[in-house]
Design a protein around this motif. Structure first.
Motif, mmCIF file in Angstrom:
data_model
loop_
_atom_site.group_PDB
_atom_site.id
_atom_site.type_symbol
_atom_site.label_atom_id
_atom_site.label_comp_id
_atom_site.label_asym_id
_atom_site.label_seq_id
_atom_site.Cartn_x
_atom_site.Cartn_y
_atom_site.Cartn_z
ATOM 1 N N GLY A 82 9.054 25.738 -9.318
ATOM 2 C CA GLY A 82 9.783 24.704 -9.809
ATOM 3 C C GLY A 82 9.625 24.294 -11.291
ATOM 4 O O GLY A 82 10.717 24.162 -11.808
ATOM 5 N N HIS A 83 8.546 24.573 -11.695
ATOM 6 C CA HIS A 83 8.364 24.358 -13.291
ATOM 7 C C HIS A 83 9.322 25.406 -14.029
ATOM 8 O O HIS A 83 10.223 25.160 -14.700
ATOM 9 C CB HIS A 83 7.120 24.085 -13.580
ATOM 10 C CG HIS A 83 7.166 23.661 -15.128
ATOM 11 N ND1 HIS A 83 7.396 22.462 -15.466
ATOM 12 C CD2 HIS A 83 7.337 24.286 -16.123
ATOM 13 C CE1 HIS A 83 7.668 22.191 -16.749
ATOM 14 N NE2 HIS A 83 7.684 23.386 -17.127
ATOM 15 N N PRO A 84 8.835 26.683 -13.738
ATOM 16 C CA PRO A 84 9.617 27.572 -14.639
ATOM 17 C C PRO A 84 11.015 27.619 -14.363
ATOM 18 O O PRO A 84 11.836 27.688 -15.358
ATOM 19 C CB PRO A 84 9.090 29.007 -14.004
ATOM 20 C CG PRO A 84 7.713 28.806 -13.408
ATOM 21 C CD PRO A 84 7.900 27.295 -13.014
ATOM 22 N N LEU A 93 1.222 22.208 -12.183
ATOM 23 C CA LEU A 93 0.641 21.053 -11.450
ATOM 24 C C LEU A 93 0.925 19.486 -11.796
ATOM 25 O O LEU A 93 0.711 18.707 -11.149
ATOM 26 C CB LEU A 93 -1.052 21.289 -11.766
ATOM 27 C CG LEU A 93 -1.836 20.288 -10.738
ATOM 28 C CD1 LEU A 93 -2.736 21.168 -10.102
ATOM 29 C CD2 LEU A 93 -2.296 19.336 -11.719
ATOM 30 N N HIS A 94 1.785 19.683 -13.233
ATOM 31 C CA HIS A 94 1.878 18.113 -13.618
ATOM 32 C C HIS A 94 2.909 17.509 -12.609
ATOM 33 O O HIS A 94 3.385 16.211 -12.565
ATOM 34 C CB HIS A 94 2.644 18.051 -14.790
ATOM 35 C CG HIS A 94 3.692 18.768 -15.128
ATOM 36 N ND1 HIS A 94 3.991 19.534 -16.373
ATOM 37 C CD2 HIS A 94 4.872 19.040 -14.328
ATOM 38 C CE1 HIS A 94 5.354 20.149 -16.450
ATOM 39 N NE2 HIS A 94 5.916 19.907 -14.967
ATOM 40 N N HIS A 95 3.669 18.165 -11.693
ATOM 41 C CA HIS A 95 4.489 17.836 -10.444
ATOM 42 C C HIS A 95 3.732 17.060 -9.296
ATOM 43 O O HIS A 95 4.350 16.442 -8.505
ATOM 44 C CB HIS A 95 5.374 18.904 -9.763
ATOM 45 C CG HIS A 95 6.475 19.179 -11.133
ATOM 46 N ND1 HIS A 95 7.474 18.617 -11.372
ATOM 47 C CD2 HIS A 95 6.320 20.178 -11.851
ATOM 48 C CE1 HIS A 95 8.140 19.216 -12.276
ATOM 49 N NE2 HIS A 95 7.514 20.284 -12.750
ATOM 50 N N PHE A 96 2.526 17.378 -9.274
ATOM 51 C CA PHE A 96 1.434 16.731 -8.345
ATOM 52 C C PHE A 96 0.338 16.234 -8.662
ATOM 53 O O PHE A 96 -1.072 16.355 -8.069
ATOM 54 C CB PHE A 96 1.438 17.644 -6.904
ATOM 55 C CG PHE A 96 1.051 19.147 -7.205
ATOM 56 C CD1 PHE A 96 -0.314 19.447 -7.077
ATOM 57 C CD2 PHE A 96 2.060 20.021 -7.445
ATOM 58 C CE1 PHE A 96 -0.718 20.763 -7.344
ATOM 59 C CE2 PHE A 96 1.564 21.385 -7.702
ATOM 60 C CZ PHE A 96 0.493 21.808 -7.666
HETATM 61 CU CU LIG Z 1 7.425 20.654 -14.791
#
Ligand SMILES: [Cu+2]
Ligand code: HEM
Lengths: 97, 692, 212
Positions: free
Chosen positions: B297-299, B346-349
């Motif tokens: 998701g982040h990439p 990891l900043h998404h969780f």
């Molecule tokens: Cu992100």
């Protein structure tokens, strides 16, 4: 012709012996479990390099830059993703204890 | 097991939204039925119209089966715009719901609302953002590097049709069955069989899989093209910036799609084979899914944003009549962003429960991305500095982007601080933040690029007036629609909320509603712009092909370009090659001799493979196993059959190339060179007058 | 010429490219490079399956674990088969490179196929035995991750076998023309790559499980 053939033979023999050592260590329980596993991992790493070199014809000198760059970059990504996943999930499970 | 059961799987009459709306005519169901009706009618109308106009043959031979990267690019964008209409209407519906539903159930029921945000998010990310950018990259990148096509034209077509297949599944979910209610991220255990036995999560899994398959192939294709198909002399540090961002995006696609594939595959294994990856019992672990999903998701958000950075770099330089400031720093910043984007997922969780140490590491890594991004913004500003800036539509959107994106970046820093994230996680603050990144970062970029390269693709310019009207809708619309969400989020309103309970929120939701309507008007203005521009195309033609006095190779051929792009492959000796050719009198010259050119023949295999896989996945959704097997076999068979074809290329004789090239040179010779301040007038035929 | 910096001849010990015209060489170059990129993407997928396996290593939920279910001997012989098949494919590449005639090529391709098929047969047999013991993927998260990881490799081997058959047919139909050669090179990369994944599987899954 000769040289290519020798490369393959070398690769095959090296692969067989590395595999053989790994299996033997486990089969005869030559070392305690943790050390065994560490040794198996090191042997696997060597074997991966042997395969790359002898079967996939990747080397530091001859191969085109692109292939090598690609493989090294992929190795980095794999390290990041696998390493990260293990750190994060073990951290989580440690905190669930 | 009756015959019907085997034939139709889980499909029954009740799966049709119309039946549901008939039986249970609440407003929510009627809206659902209407949406399904629009989908069916729209498709029927489209088919009918093509049939009546007798255009099937044309469509099939010239477009659908084409392997030409330019046409594939255009088809990607047309497809994405159709999907954009749906997703934007859904967004307006959601905003309307929240504007009405304060202590009151409003228009749509909770389950329906959940489908709305799930389809909106899924479509916007996978079927609007990515195809829009893929389309743009497809069209522009080979032209910029002096290539005749992408590395694998046939695979390009397969990618397109897989993606379209995913879109077809999304549209089908409007009519038969219900889409997932699990959001665009589809977190288990909610999407597991135990809690969600219907077809919804399966639709999500397989539609997304089609898109990610297509994206992975696109990534491979673009990366190999940039690596191996550059024209002679086009060294790395001479690549145009858009090509650089294309390369980095391609690399992200190659390495970020596998985690998504794994996440969806394992979820499918749970749902179809009763395994225990993410279940609550027998050793399943939902945290694995969350981790895998965001590894992708982040990439992914950088896949959505990097190409737009490339567009802005081109646009700002062209419309400031200056060389791009800080080329090297822009290249390095692009690469740094691409690599860092693999280190921050990891900043998404943050709130999932890791230790403070782990959270801090990822928080800091996230903030680091601000540095290369800041470098880029400064570079663009310096590019404009003392340039002869023309405020065309593209340029207006670029400037709006710079300002808006910086605001979004700052709220991103807030979210990257774990203790603060604990406060606003999963609130509307986050929704405001990512729209603040994605609307300027993807949509504005695509609009800027669309306006900028449209004359190249079609040979005439877009209406500047309607471009400005669109601008006036898109930018204030964005601020009105999303700034209130920051406020509401900061005061604790959760995202994905169907009903609100605090009357004090009313002014904010109403402002947001007006903003959403303005955004819809912005989309409408773009359609009007297209219509008006087609009507007045006789006064805006730019056959020579360089309407903006721009700098890259893509401007060095006629507009629209010949199917082989370059009559002779250009020799590049420095950055901004076309600009220097123009200055040194090297542009618009006949070649010494012309050679035969080989281009790929059209092929219907891409279409067939895409549709076969769509059938396969639709079969999986509905448990029509026969369909799944047939679809897959059909695709595989097509691929195998194609591998037996040897006659897949067609030669364009040198004489024809030469004749075409000379005709264009005559047009050029007859055209009047135009100084920049006249570029919006009918005088502009695409030949720029050189100015110091 | 930015496109071609090194002589490709030595790199793909499968194709004697030196006499071919430049366009063909470039096409082959990018075809093979593209396949490498695909393999790396695939490698990331396997890497993540390994990571998931690692995190689920103890999620046996009271069900059977590696100690009871892994068979040392079959893991060993499977490995031997796959390694040998990789060597056999090396011979395919050599016969192609040195134009040793189609018969040699077909012969080694056939040997590779048989060895691969033997591997797959043993693996399926192992799986069936495990099922019989009640070690099914539905039993626990651990077993799910085991079957998906090893099964995914098995599925790749199956695809490889299909591909070998297909190439056999193409050889018969077209002889070793350019496209057949390129695809044989790619197939070679694929086959050696699967071997490589298997090395990690037998080390990280089987030997780790058996060393306790
Ligand atoms: Cu992100
Ligand atoms: C153009 C105008 C747009 C409007 C008015 C809009 C509006 C909305 C609204 C109201 C929501 C639901 C918020 C909630 O959870 O309460 C939402 C969610 C979302 N939007 Fe948009 N959006 C727009 C454009 C976009 C674009 C361009 C993208 C991405 C490229 C996007 C991606 C998403 C995603 C990923 C979600 C989250 C879905 C979920 O909760 O699973 N949106 N949007």
């Amino acid at each position: 012709m000769r040289r290519d053939f020798i490369t393959y033979c070398f690769g095959y023999l090296a692969a067989l012996s590395l595999t053989g050592i790994a299996f033997a260590c486990v089969f005869y329980r030559l070392l305690p479990p943790v050390q065994t596993f560490a040794l198996v991992l090191v042997l696997a790493l060597i074997q991966v390099i042997v395969h790359m070199r002898c079967f996939l014809h990747i080397s530091l000198k001859r191969s085109a830059r692109a292939d090598l760059q690609l493989i090294l970059f992929s190795a980095m990504i794999i390290l990041l993703m696998v390493g990260g996943t293990l750190v994060v999930l073990f951290n989580l499970s440690a905190r669930m204890m | 097991m009756t015959f019907w059961h085997i034939l139709l799987g889980r499909l029954t009459w009740d799966s049709l939204v119309f039946v549901e709306a008939w039986r249970n005519p609440t407003i929510s169901e009627i809206i659902g039925g209407l949406a399904g009706g629009v989908a069916v009618l729209g498709a029927a109308l489209l088919f009918g119209l093509i049939t009546i106009l007798g255009r099937w043959r044309y469509l099939w031979t010239v477009w659908l089966t084409s392997l030409d990267h330019k046409k594939i690019g255009i088809m990607y964008m047309v497809f994405a715009v159709i999907m954009l209409c749906r997703a934007l209407i859904e967004a307006v519906l959601m905003r309307t719901q929240q504007a009405i539903a304060i202590n009151n159930p409003g228009l749509v029921a909770p389950d329906h609302f959940a489908q709305l945000f799930s389809t909106h998010g899924t479509i916007m990310v996978f079927f609007v953002g990515m195809p829009l950018l893929t389309g743009l990259m497809n069209f522009v990148m080979p032209l910029q590097i002096g290539s005749r096509d992408v590395a694998f034209p046939y695979m390009n077509s397969i990618s397109l049709w897989l993606t379209v297949g995913g879109g077809i599944m999304m549209m089908a979910s409007l009519v038969v069955g219900k889409f997932s209610t699990g959001g665009w991220s589809g977190y288990p255990p909610y999407t597991e069989l135990a809690f969600n036995g219907g077809v919804g999560p399966d639709y999500w899994i397989w539609a997304v899989s089609l898109s990610s398959l297509g994206a992975m192939m696109t990534g491979i294709n673009f990366a190999v093209t940039v690596y191996k198909f550059r024209s002679p002399g086009m060294r790395w540090m001479r690549l145009p910036l858009f090509t650089w961002t294309t390369l980095c995006t391609a690399i992200l696609m190659i390495f970020a799609m596998p985690p998504l594939t794994v996440a969806t595959l394992l979820l499918a294994a749970d749902r179809y084979l009763g395994m225990h990856f993410f279940t609550n019992d027998l050793g399943g672990n939902v945290m694995n899914f969350v981790n895998l999903f965001w590894l992708f998701g982040h990439p992914e958000v950088y896949i959505l944003i990097l190409p737009a950075f490339g567009v802005y770099s081109e646009v700002v330089s062209a419309f400031s009549s200056k060389e791009l400031y800080g080329y090297t720093s822009l290249v390095i910043a692009t690469m740094v962003i691409a690599i860092l984007s693999f280190t921050v997922w990891l900043h998404h969780f943050f709130t999932m429960g890791q230790s403070a140490g782990v959270n801090s590491f990822f928080g800091i890594a996230t903030m680091l991305i601000g540095i290369p991004t800041g470098v880029k913004i400064y570079d663009w500003i310096w590019t404009m500095f003392w340039g002869e800036v023309r405020f065309s539509t593209s340029m207006l959107f670029s400037i709006a982007f710079m300002i808006t994106f910086v605001i979004g970046g700052m709220t991103g820093i807030i979210l990257a601080t774990p203790p603060l994230d604990y406060l606003v996680h999963n609130t509307l603050f986050l929704v405001a933040h990512f729209h603040n990144m994605l609307i300027p970062g993807t949509l504005y970029g695509v609009i800027a690029g669309y306006y900028y390269w449209f004359p190249k693709a079609f040979g005439f310019r877009l209406s500047e007036k309607w471009g400005r009207i669109a601008f006036v809708c898109w930018v204030p619309g964005f601020y009105l629609a999303f700034m209130p969400l920051y406020v509401m989020g900061a005061s604790g309103v959760a995202r994905r909320t169907q009903e609100l309970f605090d009357p004090a929120l009313r002014p904010w939701v109403i402002a947001a509603e007006i903003g959403a309507l303005l955004l819809l008007a912005g989309l409408a203005s773009l359609f009007i712009q297209l219509y008006v521009s087609i009507r007045q195309r006789h006064t805006t033609r730019v056959p020579v092909g360089d309407p903006w006095d721009a700098r890259g190779l893509e401007w060095s051929m006629s507009a629209p370009p010949p199917e082989y792009n370059f009559a002779v492959i250009p020799q590049v000796s420095r950055r901004d090659p076309f600009h220097w050719q123009k200055i040194n009198n090297g542009a618009y010259k006949p070649a010494d001799h012309y050679r035969d050119i080989e281009v790929p023949k059209n092929s219907m295999c891409g279409v067939l493979i895409g549709l076969g896989m769509t059938a396969c996945f639709t079969g999986l959704v509905w448990h029509m196993w026969w369909l799944a097997v047939c679809g897959f076999t059909f695709s595989l068979g097509t691929a195998i059959a194609r591998s037996f074809m040897r006659d897949v290329r067609r030669t364009i004789p040198a004489a024809e190339v030469e004749a075409q090239h000379r005709r264009w040179l005559e047009t050029t010779a007859a055209a009047l060179p135009i100084p920049r301040h006249l570029e919006m007038t009918p005088e502009n035929e695409g030949l720029a007058k050189w100015q110091g | 010429m930015a496109r071609l910096t090194t002589e490709p001849e030595l790199r793909h010990a499968g194709l004697n490219l030196a006499d071919d015209p430049r366009e063909v060489r470039e096409q082959v170059e990018s075809d093979v490079f593209g396949f490498w990129v695909f393999l790396m993407s695939d490698a990331v997928m396997f890497a993540l399956l390994f990571a998931v396996y690692g995190t689920m290593r103890h999620a046996t939920a009271g069900g059977p674990g590696p100690e009871q279910e892994f068979k040392f001997h079959s893991a060993f012989w499977e490995t031997a088969l796959l390694l040998t098949s990789s060597f056999a494919y090396g011979m395919v590449s050599l016969s192609m490179k040195h134009a040793r005639g189609q018969l040699w090529l077909a012969l080694w391709l056939g040997i590779t196929f048989c060895l691969g098929a033997g591997f797959l047969k043993m693996e399926i047999h192992d799986f069936l035995t495990m099922f019989h013991d009640g070690a099914t993927p539905e039993r626990s998260g651990y077993l799910s991750s085991f079957f998906v990881l090893v099964g995914m490799h098995g599925f790749h081997v199956l695809s490889g076998l299909t591909w070998i058959l297909l190439m056999g047919v193409q050889l018969a139909v077209f002889g070793p023309d350019d496209r057949v050669k390129v695809n044989l090179i790619r197939l070679g990369l694929f086959w050696h790559f699967l071997d490589l994944i298997w090395v990690v599987i037998f080390s990280v899954v089987y030997l780790e499980g058996l060393s306790l």
